[in-house]
Design a protein around this motif. Structure first.
Motif, PDB file in Angstrom:
ATOM      1  N   LEU A  71       0.823  -1.211   0.000  1.00  0.00           N
ATOM      2  CA  LEU A  71       0.000   0.000   0.000  1.00  0.00           C
ATOM      3  C   LEU A  71       0.861   1.267   0.000  1.00  0.00           C
ATOM      4  CD1 LEU A  71      -2.845  -1.043   2.448  1.00  0.00           C
ATOM      5  CD2 LEU A  71      -2.960  -0.826  -0.051  1.00  0.00           C
ATOM      6  N   VAL A  72       1.970   1.249   0.709  1.00  0.00           N
ATOM      7  CA  VAL A  72       2.871   2.407   0.716  1.00  0.00           C
ATOM      8  C   VAL A  72       3.475   2.602  -0.671  1.00  0.00           C
ATOM      9  CG1 VAL A  72       5.060   3.280   1.622  1.00  0.00           C
ATOM     10  CG2 VAL A  72       3.371   2.309   3.166  1.00  0.00           C
ATOM     11  N   ALA A  73       3.895   1.514  -1.311  1.00  0.00           N
ATOM     12  CA  ALA A  73       4.477   1.609  -2.650  1.00  0.00           C
ATOM     13  C   ALA A  73       3.446   2.126  -3.648  1.00  0.00           C
ATOM     14  CB  ALA A  73       5.010   0.249  -3.097  1.00  0.00           C
ATOM     15  N   VAL A  74       2.223   1.630  -3.566  1.00  0.00           N
ATOM     16  CA  VAL A  74       1.165   2.109  -4.463  1.00  0.00           C
ATOM     17  C   VAL A  74       0.896   3.585  -4.217  1.00  0.00           C
ATOM     18  CG1 VAL A  74      -1.306   1.928  -4.972  1.00  0.00           C
ATOM     19  CG2 VAL A  74       0.083  -0.130  -4.823  1.00  0.00           C
ATOM     20  N   ILE A 105       3.004   5.866  -3.128  1.00  0.00           N
ATOM     21  CA  ILE A 105       4.118   6.652  -3.662  1.00  0.00           C
ATOM     22  C   ILE A 105       4.023   6.749  -5.181  1.00  0.00           C
ATOM     23  CG2 ILE A 105       6.626   6.649  -4.005  1.00  0.00           C
ATOM     24  CD1 ILE A 105       6.833   5.491  -1.146  1.00  0.00           C
ATOM     25  N   ILE A 106       3.760   5.629  -5.829  1.00  0.00           N
ATOM     26  CA  ILE A 106       3.637   5.633  -7.293  1.00  0.00           C
ATOM     27  C   ILE A 106       2.470   6.505  -7.728  1.00  0.00           C
ATOM     28  CG2 ILE A 106       3.103   4.178  -9.293  1.00  0.00           C
ATOM     29  CD1 ILE A 106       4.710   1.944  -7.860  1.00  0.00           C
ATOM     30  N   LEU A 107       1.347   6.404  -7.027  1.00  0.00           N
ATOM     31  CA  LEU A 107       0.188   7.221  -7.355  1.00  0.00           C
ATOM     32  C   LEU A 107       0.497   8.707  -7.159  1.00  0.00           C
ATOM     33  CD1 LEU A 107      -2.777   7.169  -8.222  1.00  0.00           C
ATOM     34  CD2 LEU A 107      -3.377   7.060  -5.798  1.00  0.00           C
ATOM     35  N   GLY A 108       1.234   9.023  -6.100  1.00  0.00           N
ATOM     36  CA  GLY A 108       1.620  10.413  -5.856  1.00  0.00           C
ATOM     37  C   GLY A 108       2.479  10.968  -6.989  1.00  0.00           C
ATOM     38  N   PHE A 109       3.446  10.184  -7.456  1.00  0.00           N
ATOM     39  CA  PHE A 109       4.273  10.628  -8.580  1.00  0.00           C
ATOM     40  C   PHE A 109       3.439  10.798  -9.847  1.00  0.00           C
ATOM     41  CE2 PHE A 109       8.158   8.980  -6.327  1.00  0.00           C
ATOM     42  CZ  PHE A 109       8.791  10.214  -6.275  1.00  0.00           C
ATOM     43  N   TYR A 110       2.519   9.868 -10.069  1.00  0.00           N
ATOM     44  CA  TYR A 110       1.664   9.954 -11.252  1.00  0.00           C
ATOM     45  C   TYR A 110       0.839  11.239 -11.229  1.00  0.00           C
ATOM     46  CZ  TYR A 110      -1.919   8.897 -14.684  1.00  0.00           C
ATOM     47  OH  TYR A 110      -2.756   8.961 -15.749  1.00  0.00           O
ATOM     48  N   VAL A 111       0.252  11.540 -10.084  1.00  0.00           N
ATOM     49  CA  VAL A 111      -0.552  12.765  -9.961  1.00  0.00           C
ATOM     50  C   VAL A 111       0.326  13.999 -10.151  1.00  0.00           C
ATOM     51  CG1 VAL A 111      -1.895  14.157  -8.332  1.00  0.00           C
ATOM     52  CG2 VAL A 111      -2.340  11.707  -8.539  1.00  0.00           C
ATOM     53  N   LEU A 112       1.509  14.003  -9.559  1.00  0.00           N
ATOM     54  CA  LEU A 112       2.420  15.143  -9.715  1.00  0.00           C
ATOM     55  C   LEU A 112       2.773  15.363 -11.186  1.00  0.00           C
ATOM     56  CD1 LEU A 112       4.255  17.346  -8.480  1.00  0.00           C
ATOM     57  CD2 LEU A 112       6.040  15.601  -8.347  1.00  0.00           C
ATOM     58  N   PHE A 113       3.134  14.288 -11.883  1.00  0.00           N
ATOM     59  CA  PHE A 113       3.492  14.424 -13.293  1.00  0.00           C
ATOM     60  C   PHE A 113       2.292  14.833 -14.142  1.00  0.00           C
ATOM     61  CE2 PHE A 113       7.046  11.223 -12.418  1.00  0.00           C
ATOM     62  CZ  PHE A 113       7.942  12.244 -12.138  1.00  0.00           C
TER      63      PHE A 113
END
Length: 63
Positions: A10-13, A15-23
């Protein structure tokens, strides 16, 4: 109840989701791209260095 592996997943997901939203936001805001990217980098560096400072303080307390 979460097990360690589920929590790590869940933490990895997150983080990945956060980067996706930022980009996604950076690409959508074409005119403010530099500002948003700089703020994102500032937040990441602040999190990194804050963790590093806490590690140094905890090492100092053990001596």
């Amino acid at each position: 109840m979460f097990f360690k592996r589920e929590l790590v997943f869940l933490v990895a997901v997150g983080i990945i989701l956060g980067f996706y939203v930022l980009f996604f936001v950076i690409l959508q805001l074409e005119d403010l791209t530099l500002l948003v990217g700089t703020l994102g980098l500032f937040v990441l560096l602040a999190i990194y260095f804050t963790g590093s400072i806490q590690d140094l303080e905890s090492d100092r307390n053990f001596k």
